[in-house]
Design a protein around this motif. Structure first.
Motif, PDB file in Angstrom:
ATOM      1  N   PRO A 291       0.796  -1.233   0.000  1.00 56.54           N
ATOM      2  CA  PRO A 291       0.000   0.000   0.000  1.00 56.54           C
ATOM      3  C   PRO A 291       0.824   1.277   0.000  1.00 56.54           C
ATOM      4  CG  PRO A 291      -0.973  -1.614   1.482  1.00 56.54           C
ATOM      5  CD  PRO A 291       0.335  -2.185   1.048  1.00 56.54           C
ATOM      6  N   LEU A 292       1.980   1.274   0.649  1.00 60.52           N
ATOM      7  CA  LEU A 292       2.784   2.498   0.701  1.00 60.52           C
ATOM      8  C   LEU A 292       3.220   2.945  -0.692  1.00 60.52           C
ATOM      9  CD1 LEU A 292       5.049   1.939   3.843  1.00 60.52           C
ATOM     10  CD2 LEU A 292       3.149   3.553   3.594  1.00 60.52           C
ATOM     11  N   THR A 293       3.685   2.017  -1.506  1.00 62.62           N
ATOM     12  CA  THR A 293       4.130   2.407  -2.842  1.00 62.62           C
ATOM     13  C   THR A 293       2.953   2.736  -3.750  1.00 62.62           C
ATOM     14  OG1 THR A 293       4.286   0.056  -3.394  1.00 62.62           O
ATOM     15  CG2 THR A 293       6.299   1.150  -2.729  1.00 62.62           C
ATOM     16  N   ARG A 294       1.878   2.002  -3.631  1.00 65.17           N
ATOM     17  CA  ARG A 294       0.702   2.272  -4.450  1.00 65.17           C
ATOM     18  C   ARG A 294       0.023   3.583  -4.060  1.00 65.17           C
ATOM     19  NH1 ARG A 294      -0.874  -0.365  -9.224  1.00 65.17           N
ATOM     20  NH2 ARG A 294      -0.283  -2.569  -9.125  1.00 65.17           N
ATOM     21  N   SER A 295       0.344   4.092  -2.862  1.00 67.20           N
ATOM     22  CA  SER A 295      -0.239   5.367  -2.435  1.00 67.20           C
ATOM     23  C   SER A 295       0.106   6.506  -3.384  1.00 67.20           C
ATOM     24  CB  SER A 295       0.242   5.722  -1.025  1.00 67.20           C
ATOM     25  OG  SER A 295      -0.225   4.797  -0.075  1.00 67.20           O
ATOM     26  N   LEU A 296       1.225   6.392  -4.090  1.00 71.60           N
ATOM     27  CA  LEU A 296       1.606   7.439  -5.031  1.00 71.60           C
ATOM     28  C   LEU A 296       0.533   7.643  -6.091  1.00 71.60           C
ATOM     29  CD1 LEU A 296       5.369   6.512  -5.531  1.00 71.60           C
ATOM     30  CD2 LEU A 296       4.447   8.391  -4.161  1.00 71.60           C
ATOM     31  N   GLN A 297      -0.061   6.554  -6.548  1.00 74.99           N
ATOM     32  CA  GLN A 297      -1.101   6.656  -7.571  1.00 74.99           C
ATOM     33  C   GLN A 297      -2.374   7.279  -6.995  1.00 74.99           C
ATOM     34  OE1 GLN A 297      -1.116   2.511  -8.620  1.00 74.99           O
ATOM     35  NE2 GLN A 297       0.998   2.636  -9.340  1.00 74.99           N
ATOM     36  N   PHE A 298      -2.682   6.932  -5.765  1.00 78.38           N
ATOM     37  CA  PHE A 298      -3.847   7.520  -5.102  1.00 78.38           C
ATOM     38  C   PHE A 298      -3.653   9.022  -4.910  1.00 78.38           C
ATOM     39  CE2 PHE A 298      -6.046   8.666  -1.102  1.00 78.38           C
ATOM     40  CZ  PHE A 298      -7.348   8.378  -1.474  1.00 78.38           C
ATOM     41  N   VAL A 299      -2.467   9.434  -4.463  1.00 81.08           N
ATOM     42  CA  VAL A 299      -2.194  10.863  -4.257  1.00 81.08           C
ATOM     43  C   VAL A 299      -2.320  11.617  -5.566  1.00 81.08           C
ATOM     44  CG1 VAL A 299      -0.420  12.530  -3.615  1.00 81.08           C
ATOM     45  CG2 VAL A 299      -0.742  10.474  -2.238  1.00 81.08           C
ATOM     46  N   LEU A 300      -1.847  11.038  -6.656  1.00 82.99           N
ATOM     47  CA  LEU A 300      -1.994  11.678  -7.962  1.00 82.99           C
ATOM     48  C   LEU A 300      -3.467  11.904  -8.282  1.00 82.99           C
ATOM     49  CD1 LEU A 300      -0.390  12.647 -10.436  1.00 82.99           C
ATOM     50  CD2 LEU A 300      -0.682  10.353 -11.408  1.00 82.99           C
ATOM     51  N   GLY A 301      -4.300  10.931  -7.952  1.00 78.61           N
ATOM     52  CA  GLY A 301      -5.733  11.092  -8.162  1.00 78.61           C
ATOM     53  C   GLY A 301      -6.326  12.169  -7.277  1.00 78.61           C
ATOM     54  N   VAL A 302      -5.885  12.252  -6.028  1.00 79.18           N
ATOM     55  CA  VAL A 302      -6.383  13.288  -5.118  1.00 79.18           C
ATOM     56  C   VAL A 302      -6.075  14.679  -5.669  1.00 79.18           C
ATOM     57  CG1 VAL A 302      -6.077  14.331  -2.830  1.00 79.18           C
ATOM     58  CG2 VAL A 302      -6.304  11.847  -3.060  1.00 79.18           C
ATOM     59  N   VAL A 303      -4.864  14.875  -6.158  1.00 80.20           N
ATOM     60  CA  VAL A 303      -4.492  16.171  -6.736  1.00 80.20           C
ATOM     61  C   VAL A 303      -5.380  16.491  -7.935  1.00 80.20           C
ATOM     62  CG1 VAL A 303      -2.662  17.410  -7.956  1.00 80.20           C
ATOM     63  CG2 VAL A 303      -2.121  16.077  -5.908  1.00 80.20           C
ATOM     64  N   ALA A 304      -5.629  15.495  -8.771  1.00 74.63           N
ATOM     65  CA  ALA A 304      -6.496  15.711  -9.930  1.00 74.63           C
ATOM     66  C   ALA A 304      -7.914  16.078  -9.497  1.00 74.63           C
ATOM     67  CB  ALA A 304      -6.510  14.457 -10.806  1.00 74.63           C
ATOM     68  N   GLY A 305      -8.429  15.383  -8.483  1.00 73.31           N
ATOM     69  CA  GLY A 305      -9.776  15.680  -8.008  1.00 73.31           C
ATOM     70  C   GLY A 305      -9.901  17.074  -7.411  1.00 73.31           C
ATOM     71  N   LEU A 306      -8.898  17.499  -6.656  1.00 72.27           N
ATOM     72  CA  LEU A 306      -8.915  18.846  -6.085  1.00 72.27           C
ATOM     73  C   LEU A 306      -8.871  19.904  -7.183  1.00 72.27           C
ATOM     74  CD1 LEU A 306      -6.493  18.354  -3.046  1.00 72.27           C
ATOM     75  CD2 LEU A 306      -8.965  18.756  -2.950  1.00 72.27           C
ATOM     76  N   ALA A 307      -8.069  19.653  -8.208  1.00 74.88           N
ATOM     77  CA  ALA A 307      -8.003  20.602  -9.311  1.00 74.88           C
ATOM     78  C   ALA A 307      -9.352  20.708 -10.027  1.00 74.88           C
ATOM     79  CB  ALA A 307      -6.903  20.180 -10.283  1.00 74.88           C
ATOM     80  N   LEU A 308      -9.994  19.582 -10.255  1.00 70.35           N
ATOM     81  CA  LEU A 308     -11.321  19.603 -10.874  1.00 70.35           C
ATOM     82  C   LEU A 308     -12.324  20.349 -10.004  1.00 70.35           C
ATOM     83  CD1 LEU A 308     -11.645  15.970 -12.273  1.00 70.35           C
ATOM     84  CD2 LEU A 308     -11.705  18.083 -13.611  1.00 70.35           C
TER      85      LEU A 308
END
Length: 392
Positions: free
Chosen positions: A198-215
Motif C-alpha cells: 500500500p505504501l508504494t501504491r499510495s503514489l497513484q492515489f495521491v496523484l488522483g487526489v491532486v487531480a480531483g482537487l483541481a477539478l
C-alpha cells in the motif's frame, strides 16, 4: 471558480463507464494468463493489470472531488467506506476459499483473517496477500488510502494550484525513482513492493487526489477526452513489444514500469472525462447500459478470477485455437451475470444496512456530500463512483 458537486448518483456518468472498461481490461488480462492466449487480443491486454492502477487514481480523484471534511466527520467517512467494500469482500473470500478447498488447496486461517481485516497486502508472502481471494489484494491498498485520506486532504485542500502541480510532479518522479531503487531486492519481494504494498501504491492515489482537487476548483484539462483515450490506448499498444520480450516476468522492470508510467495518463483521462460531464457534453461513455455495467464492475472484479479457476479446474484449459475465445466469452459472461446478482442482492442491500446501523447509533446530518460518498470510489476496489458515479 470552485465546483460544488451536485446531488444524485452517477453525476459523472463517464467515470462510471470508464470503470467498466478498466475492469474488462483486468478480466481479459487474467483470462489470457490463466486460460490461454487469444491471438491479437492477448497481446493488447498483456499489461491489462494496469487497470488496477486506473482504479487507484480514480479513487483518489473522486473522493477528493466529493468529500467535505467540514460536513462529514472522518469516522462517518471511514464507516461508509467499510460498508461499501467489506460485505462483498467477505462473500468473495468465502467463495474463493471454498473453491480452493474443492481443488485440494488449503488456505491458512491467518491469510483469510488478514484478508478480512484488509491488511493482507502489507505482507510479502504470496500465500497471505493473494490467499483469501487473489483479486482482493487491492482492497487492502484501498483501506489504507481511506485511512489516510482525511489527513491527506487536510494538507492539500485549500492550497494554491502550483502546490498541487508540484505534488503531482513529485509523485511521478518518486515512482520513476522507486522502480529502479528496489532492483536489489529478491524478485518475489520486489514484485510485492512494487505491485502490492500500500505504501508504494499510495503514489497513484495521491496523484488522483491532486487531480480531483483541481477539478473541484474548476481546472480545465488541456486534453480533450478523445485525445486522452487515444493516449491511454496507444500506450498499452506500445507495450506489445515488451510483452513479447518478457511475457511472464512480473518482477521484471518493464512490467512494473508499465503500471507506474500509466498513472499520469489515467489521471489525464479521468480529468478529461469528468470535465466533459460537468460541461454537459456527451462522451459515449455514459449510456444506460454502460452505467449499469460500471455499477457491476466491483463485483465483477472480485468474482471473475474465482469463475476462471472453477472453469479451468472443471473443464481444463482449451486447446489452442478458436475454442479459447469461446471459453473466454463463456467465463466473462457467467462472471458478469454473477456480478449483476451480487450487486443487486448483496452489495447494495448490505451497504444500506450497515449505513443504517451507523445512522441509528450516531446520526449524521444529511447532505449532498454525505449522500455522494455512498458509492464514491475507484478501485481496484472498483466500487461505484456516485459523485462521478471502486471498486472501487
Amino acid at each position: 471558480m470552485t465546483l460544488t458537486p451536485a446531488a444524485g448518483r452517477d453525476r459523472l456518468p463517464s467515470l462510471t463507464g470508464l470503470r467498466f472498461w478498466a475492469a474488462l481490461l483486468v478480466v481479459l488480462y487474467h483470462l489470457s494468463r490463466q486460460v490461454g492466449p487469444v491471438p491479437g487480443l492477448s497481446e493488447a491486454v498483456w499489461y491489462g493489470r494496469s487497470g488496477v492502477t486506473f482504479f487507484f487514481v480514480l479513487s483518489g480523484a473522486v473522493l477528493a472531488w466529493t468529500y467535505d471534511g467540514a460536513r462529514v466527520p472522518a469516522r462517518v467517512f471511514l464507516w461508509r467506506r467499510f460498508a461499501r467494500v467489506w460485505p462483498l469482500l467477505a462473500v468473495s473470500v468465502g467463495l474463493s476459499v471454498a473453491v480452493w478447498a474443492v481443488m485440494g488447496r488449503t488456505v491458512p486461517a491467518g491469510a483469510v483473517a488478514a484478508t478480512l481485516l484488509l491488511v493482507h497486502a502489507w505482507f510479502p508472502q504470496p500465500v497471505v496477500f493473494t490467499g483469501g481471494n487473489p483479486a482482493a489484494w487491492s482492497l487492502s491498498d484501498e483501506a489504507w488510502f481511506y485511512l489516510v485520506f482525511p489527513a491527506l486532504l487536510a494538507v492539500l485542500a485549500g492550497r494554491r494550484a502550483r502546490v498541487w502541480a508540484w505534488t503531482a510532479a513529485a509523485v511521478v518522479g518518486a515512482a520513476l525513482v522507486l522502480w529502479p531503487a528496489l532492483s536489489g531486492l529478491p524478485p518475489t519481494t520486489r514484485n510485492w513492493a512494487l505491485d502490492y504494498l500500500p505504501l508504494t501504491r499510495s503514489l497513484q492515489f495521491v496523484l488522483g487526489v491532486v487531480a480531483g482537487l483541481a477539478l473541484r476548483r474548476g481546472w480545465r484539462p488541456p486534453l480533450p477526452l478523445p485525445v486522452a483515450i487515444s493516449l491511454v490506448a496507444g500506450w498499452h499498444l506500445a507495450l506489445v513489444p515488451w510483452s513479447n520480450a518478457v511475457p511472464d516476468a512480473l518482477w521484471y522492470g518493464p512490467y512494473n514500469a508499465s503500471q507506474w508510467l500509466s498513472a499520469p495518463l489515467f489521471a489525464a483521462l479521468i480529468c478529461a472525462a469528468a470535465r466533459a460531464d460537468l460541461d454537459g457534453r456527451r462522451t459515449g461513455l455514459g449510456g444506460a447500459w454502460t452505467i449499469r455495467l460500471g455499477h457491476w464492475s466491483f463485483a465483477w472484479y472480485l468474482l471473475h478470477e474465482i469463475v476462471i479457476r472453477v472453469a479451468v479446474f472443471h473443464w481444463g484449459k482449451p486447446a489452442p485455437g478458436g475454442g479459447t475465445a469461446v471459453f473466454w466469452a463463456g467465463v466473462a459472461a457467467v462472471s458478469l451475470a454473477l456480478a449483476a446478482m451480487a450487486y443487486r442482492w448483496v452489495e447494495r442491500p448490505a451497504e444500506r444496512w450497515l449505513r443504517g446501523l451507523a445512522g441509528r447509533s450516531s446520526p449524521a446530518p444529511a447532505s449532498s456530500e454525505t449522500d455522494a460518498l455512498s458509492g464514491a470510489d475507484g478501485a481496484g476496489a472498483c466500487a461505484p463512483v456516485s459523485a462521478g458515479p471502486p471498486g472501487r
